[in-house]
Design a protein around this motif. Structure first.
Motif, PDB file in Angstrom:
ATOM      1  N   ASN A   1      -1.736   7.220   2.032  1.00  0.00           N
ATOM      2  CA  ASN A   1      -2.265   7.218   0.663  1.00  0.00           C
ATOM      3  C   ASN A   1      -3.358   8.261   0.483  1.00  0.00           C
ATOM      4  O   ASN A   1      -3.431   8.933  -0.557  1.00  0.00           O
TER       5      ASN A   1
ATOM      6  N   SER B   1       0.521   6.113  -7.267  1.00  0.00           N
ATOM      7  CA  SER B   1      -0.757   6.754  -7.574  1.00  0.00           C
ATOM      8  C   SER B   1      -0.613   8.273  -7.621  1.00  0.00           C
ATOM      9  O   SER B   1      -1.228   8.941  -8.458  1.00  0.00           O
TER      10      SER B   1
ATOM     11  N   SER C   1      -3.408  11.563  -2.049  1.00  0.00           N
ATOM     12  CA  SER C   1      -4.478  11.713  -3.035  1.00  0.00           C
ATOM     13  C   SER C   1      -5.221  13.033  -2.875  1.00  0.00           C
ATOM     14  O   SER C   1      -5.916  13.472  -3.800  1.00  0.00           O
TER      15      SER C   1
ATOM     16  N   GLN D   1       0.806  -1.218   0.000  1.00  0.00           N
ATOM     17  CA  GLN D   1       0.000   0.000   0.000  1.00  0.00           C
ATOM     18  C   GLN D   1       0.840   1.269   0.000  1.00  0.00           C
ATOM     19  O   GLN D   1       0.522   2.236  -0.707  1.00  0.00           O
TER      20      GLN D   1
ATOM     21  N   ASN E   1       2.552   1.901  -3.352  1.00  0.00           N
ATOM     22  CA  ASN E   1       1.497   2.157  -4.345  1.00  0.00           C
ATOM     23  C   ASN E   1       0.934   3.567  -4.218  1.00  0.00           C
ATOM     24  O   ASN E   1       0.491   4.160  -5.207  1.00  0.00           O
ATOM     25  N   ALA E   2       0.942   4.119  -3.005  1.00  0.00           N
ATOM     26  CA  ALA E   2       0.456   5.481  -2.815  1.00  0.00           C
ATOM     27  C   ALA E   2       1.329   6.479  -3.564  1.00  0.00           C
ATOM     28  O   ALA E   2       0.836   7.453  -4.145  1.00  0.00           O
TER      29      ALA E   2
ATOM     30  N   THR F   1     -10.466  10.510  -7.016  1.00  0.00           N
ATOM     31  CA  THR F   1      -9.439   9.861  -7.828  1.00  0.00           C
ATOM     32  C   THR F   1      -9.775  10.055  -9.298  1.00  0.00           C
ATOM     33  O   THR F   1     -10.763  10.693  -9.657  1.00  0.00           O
TER      34      THR F   1
END
Length: 484
Positions: A156, A111, A160, A104, A107-108, A459
């Motif tokens: 995360n 992203s 975002s 995670q 991946n943040a 998102t």
């Protein structure tokens, strides 16, 4: 004095005006692992005014999108180099298992880079030829953004919110959840080191009163909030009075509809992830599972086996697949809902208490309720824990009616081997997001809810667009090249 005891305001780590402190408690050991300031109105005012000065001076918003994206990409690179330290901070403050955090947290960062690429490719000006003559449609940053994130995905969700706001040219005052502030200090340091100008990004910590003061501050142009529907409703009232722009991602009570042709073995990974990922502490979780009456026992058996296969324990242990709940308050809330379910007549198929040997820490067993109906509180109210209620239906129409019989509309799913039936159900369930034969959080698509699950999308390309205001400039023909 460590940075945990300071605020980042106007480009400097400053001692707070407040003398109040918030203890950060490890959910796995119940020990205090840090203290952070609980910002008062003077601290909030300093941060908001710093953000306004930076926006008004225009150094950041005057850069091109590409220039801003390059600086932010550098900041993400700095975070990438500290990924283990950030991971350990998140594990310590919220109990995310290391086996999950190892995916995670990196991946943040990936992203966040996606948002930068969206912004780079998106023109900030276009000329439209109308019957009134040429008109330039220009995208301008919305201004000062108050960004308030929850505790269930601190790193995360911070990225975002913050990265799309910054890349569009906004200034930001960021407040993490009181339970999980530690990772935010890594982000603040990285942004400053990468060259984000003073005042463009400001970090304060605090509890609900800090958030209320930030939302109400007159220098704030937009509020981006993820959290409970009750808090979102209060924020909406405040923002409505001054016409502040508002983005809300709130609660959910999502239904996973298992159709009569579903292959349960194939469906089970998606169902289990949807129910129990992050110890059920996700707004998009499948907290209601709708099952055809004739396949009820089969699905219950599969869910019980899945629940009992989780390894609940120390989040730093690689063997652990489910960690604790985030706080004592959340622990008591979830256990309280389990008691409510039993009192309402629901039957525990598995779980329902504290795992053996884990009396220290905020642990709850993965839980499955049977013999439920949609009028029960455990089927209507967001529990935000590892608890699923299984309901029966006789027809697909009935299943869709049950799914839609909720004040929420964030997520949902259908499990079936028939693409046409999947498409039909997906169109009829009223949610902002929907998954087919999976549990999917797709950062490249718009994520958000309808009804009491919020407004706006956090998102996809829409996450970047949300931080622009549109300005129409009616031109003379000799001006077109200036806005092309």
């Amino acid at each position: 004095m460590s940075n945990h005891e300071r605020f980042l305001i106007d480009g400097a780590w400053r001692e707070p005006h407040t003398t109040a402190r918030i203890s950060v408690v490890s959910p796995s050991t119940e020990e205090i692992i840090a203290e952070v300031p609980d910002a008062d109105t003077e601290d909030v005012d300093a941060a908001a005014r710093a953000a306004r000065r930076a926006f008004s001076e225009g150094r950041w918003r005057g850069m091109s999108v590409a220039e801003r994206a390059d600086i932010l990409d550098k900041a993400l690179g700095i975070m990438q180099e500290q990924i283990v330290e950030i991971r350990d901070a998140v594990i310590s403050e919220m109990g995310l298992p290391v086996s999950v955090a190892d995916m995670q947290i990196p991946n943040a960062v990936t992203s966040a880079r996606y948002f930068l690429e969206v912004a780079r490719k998106d023109p900030v000006s276009e000329v439209r030829h109308t019957s009134y003559g040429p008109t330039a449609v220009v995208k301008e940053p919305v201004g000062v953004v108050a960004s308030i994130a929850p505790w269930n995905g601190p790193f995360n969700l911070m990225l975002s919110k913050v990265i799309p706001a910054l890349v569009t040219g906004c200034s930001v005052v960021y407040k993490p959840a009181a339970e999980t502030p530690l990772d935010a200090f890594f982000v603040a340091d990285a942004l400053a080191e990468a060259g984000v100008p003073a005042g463009v990004f400001n970090l304060i910590t605090g509890d609900r009163n800090t958030g209320r003061a930030l939302v109400a501050h007159p220098e704030v142009d937009k509020v981006s909030f993820t959290g409970s529907t009750a808090a979102g409703r209060d924020i909406g009232r405040e923002c409505g009075g001054s016409f502040k722009r508002l983005q809300l991602e709130l609660g959910g009570k999502s239904a996973a509809i298992v159709l009569d042709d579903a292959d349960i073995a194939s469906a089970l990974p998606g169902l289990a992830a949807g129910i129990w990922f992050n110890t059920g502490q996700i707004c998009m979780s499948y907290s209601r599972v709708l099952v055809p009456r004739r396949r009820y026992d089969e699905v219950i058996g599969a869910l019980v086996a899945a629940a009992e296969s989780f390894v609940v324990g120390d989040p730093f242990d690689p063997a652990t697949t489910m960690g604790p709940l985030v706080s004592k308050r959340q622990h008591e809330r979830v256990l309280g809902y389990i008691e409510i379910g039993k009192a309402e007549g629901a039957v525990l198929a598995t779980g329902g208490g504290v795992p053996t040997g884990l009396d220290k820490g905020f642990y709850v067993q993965p839980t499955v309720f049977t013999h439920t109906d949609n009028s029960m509180r455990i089927c209507r109210e967001e529990i935000f824990g590892p608890v699923a209620a299984v309901l029966t239906y006789d027809t697909v129409d009935e299943a869709i009616a049950i799914a839609n019989d909720s004040e929420y509309g964030l997520h949902g799913a259908v499990f079936t081997g028939d693409p046409q039936r999947a498409a039909d159900v997906a169109r009829r369930v009223r949610t902002g997001t929907f998954s087919v034969n999976s549990f999917t959080y797709n950062v490249e698509a718009p994520f958000g809810g309808v009804k009491n699950s919020g407004m706006g999308r956090d998102t996809g390309p829409e996450a970047v667009q949300a931080y622009y205001e549109l300005k129409a400039v009616n031109l003379s023909e000799d001006m077109e090249h200036l806005f092309a």
